[in-house]
Design an enzyme around this catalytic site. Structure first.
Site, PDB file in Angstrom:
ATOM      1  N   GLU A  81      -8.853   3.941  -3.844  1.00 22.69           N
ATOM      2  CA  GLU A  81     -10.131   4.871  -4.028  1.00 22.69           C
ATOM      3  C   GLU A  81     -10.447   5.326  -2.437  1.00 22.69           C
ATOM      4  O   GLU A  81     -11.483   6.547  -2.920  1.00 22.69           O
ATOM      5  CB  GLU A  81     -11.645   4.901  -4.522  1.00 22.69           C
ATOM      6  N   CYS A 113     -11.442   0.632  -8.973  1.00 24.56           N
ATOM      7  CA  CYS A 113     -11.151  -0.521  -8.478  1.00 24.56           C
ATOM      8  C   CYS A 113     -10.028  -1.247  -8.851  1.00 24.56           C
ATOM      9  O   CYS A 113      -9.344  -1.790  -8.646  1.00 24.56           O
ATOM     10  CB  CYS A 113     -11.919  -2.072  -8.289  1.00 24.56           C
ATOM     11  N   HIS A 236     -12.344  -9.254 -10.772  1.00 24.24           N
ATOM     12  CA  HIS A 236     -12.239  -8.350 -10.021  1.00 24.24           C
ATOM     13  C   HIS A 236     -13.855  -8.974 -10.011  1.00 24.24           C
ATOM     14  O   HIS A 236     -15.103  -9.215 -10.884  1.00 24.24           O
ATOM     15  CB  HIS A 236     -12.149  -6.977 -10.742  1.00 24.24           C
TER      16      HIS A 236
END
Ligand SMILES: [Zn+2]
Lengths: 348, 132
Positions: A81, A113, A236
């Site tokens: 990103e 993400c 994550h």
């Protein structure tokens, strides 16, 4: 989801810039609350680094381990990103740098993400369908935050790359993968804006926790496994608490998860975060181990994967670069140098 | 802006592609059309390993236009293990690791960005070998 033909990771590599800023230093400048030093750091890209250079180094490390002819790669797909070019793919530069062009698909993926794990699912499909013998996917970011924003304590930089190939050549073979995606606006950046916005308290339970719980629960149901069947689990990691909490909720023991939570050392590397954790798990795994990988991307979704490590990992690792080396290679910078390196101070 | 020149140099910049003489085997970087050792014009592309040692090094404080964001930096002549000596910037390096004879490896970095709206040139720099 899984392809009919066995597919797995045949090589992987990561990269983390060497500069680190202490969260206490960010606190000193913006809040002055006397936060304790030495507790958490984030990786800062040097003045000549960006997402492309991070992706290139991760890709090179993965190629060294895989030890294949780059012309056999049919895809080079990176997720990020923080694209250096708004229009012009990062992946073409990465593919050129490793010698994979011109007979390869190259594209950039975007999903906050988690674009790297999306690219991983696509690469699995491409290899599984025999459209390609090998396909590379990865995630890399140089995450930005508004100066003084709560995000500035954790926005890090780093990335990882994975080469998918036939099961018999793999260091880790895929058992199955799932995706759980909803239309949720928990974190976003509008076109043309420099910094992202987050939905404050909306970012936790209905976003990160709900999506990861859903993807992982579905995955375990699909393959008839429970948390105890996994040697390691990688989630994550926007901060160091979220992955440990979601792991506990899902029933994973803390010691199976914590070694792969790198947030206190490198910050949240966004598209690189879960993938760097997965690379670190592969660095220490033994043949026969099962590893769970679960990404999260705002917007929102989670991809979950189950991999089983093979005997090939022992020889393959000798050709790779352990993530630990990049974790140990550090040079600390103060807020002024950080501001300079991040382009917030412009020289003549 | 130098779109055409940087496009032509991409193989050298990103992959360290030079040339090797097919008769005497001498390796050159950058690419040549005639061998400097035997004069042959039969040369083929050769990708260099990117490993080398520092031959000479100097620290740059007054940089050419466009490099101001990187000062101070080290500029070096690097002797590649295949023989050629090339001029390059060092990166991620401290004074103690930037001495003649120190081992370095090639990495790809942003060399220069033409303003906020021009192309970004990525090319080789050299960095100390990662400690094991
Ligand atoms: Zn010759």
């Amino acid at each position: 989801m899984k392809p009919t033909r066995a597919v797995g990771v045949i090589g992987y590599g990561g990269y983390i810039p060497r500069y680190r800023i202490d969260a206490a230093e960010v606190d000193r400048v913006w809040r002055g609350s006397g936060r304790k030093e030495g507790q958490s750091f984030k990786a800062v890209p040097g003045p000549d680094e960006d997402t492309t250079t991070i992706a290139i180094q991760a890709a090179r490390n993965a190629m060294d381990m895989a030890s294949i002819d780059p012309n056999e790669l049919r895809a080079v797909w990176f997720g990020t990103e923080s694209k250096p070019y708004a229009v012009k793919p990062t992946s073409t530069i990465v593919a050129d740098a490793i010698g994979a062009l011109p007979h390869a698909n190259a594209a950039d993926w975007e999903f906050a993400c988690k674009p790297g794990t999306e690219a991983m699912q696509a690469a699995i499909g491409m290899v599984g369908s025999e459209m390609a013998r090998y396909a590379m996917c990865g995630g890399a970011d140089t995450a930005q935050a508004k100066p003084g924003d709560v995000l500035e304590y954790t926005t890090g930089a780093g990335g990882a790359a994975f080469i998918l190939g036939p099961g018999q050549e793999s260091v880790a073979v895929l058992q199955a993968s799932t995706s759980y995606v909803t239309n949720t606006t928990d974190f976003f950046r509008r076109e043309g804006q420099e910094y992202p916005n987050h939905g404050q308290r909306f970012t936790g339970e209905p976003a990160y926790f709900h999506h990861i719980r859903s993807s992982v629960t579905q995955l375990m149901e699909d393959i008839g496994a429970g948390p105890g069947d996994f040697t390691f689990a990688v989630f994550h990691q926007p901060n160091s608490q979220f992955p440990l909490r979601v792991a506990a909720e899902l029933g994973f023991a803390r010691d199976r998860v914590e070694p792969f939570v790198l947030t206190n050392m490198v910050g949240n590397t966004y598209s690189g975060a879960a993938m760097l954790g997965f690379a670190k798990a592969l660095d220490i795994a033994s043949p026969g181990d099962r590893i769970l990988l679960a990404s999260y991307g705002s917007g929102a979704g989670s991809d979950a994967f189950s991999y089983e490590v093979t005997d090939n990992i022992i020889e393959a690792r000798k050709r790779g670069v352990p993530i630990e080396r990049y974790l140990r290679r550090t040079k600390s910078v103060d807020y002024a140098m950080y501001a300079r390196y991040r382009g917030k101070l412009r020289p003549n | 802006m130098h779109f055409a020149r940087s496009w032509r140099q991409q193989a050298a910049n990103l992959r360290l592609v030079g040339s090797q003489c097919t008769s005497c085997k001498k390796i050159s970087f950058p690419e040549r059309i005639r061998c400097t050792q035997c004069g042959s014009t039969e040369l083929k592309d050769h990708r260099l390993s990117g490993r080398g040692t520092i031959f000479t090094v100097t620290r740059v404080f007054e940089a050419p236009r466009g490099f101001g964001s990187q000062v101070p930096y080290f500029a070096a002549l690097v002797e590649l293990e295949e023989g050629p000596i090339i001029c390059a910037m060092l990166t991620d390096v401290d004074q103690k690791d930037a001495s003649v004879g120190d081992k370095v490896t090639m990495v790809t970095r942003r060399i220069i960005a033409h303003g906020d709206d021009g192309p970004i040139i990525y090319a080789y720099k050299f960095t100390p070998e990662l400690e094991g």
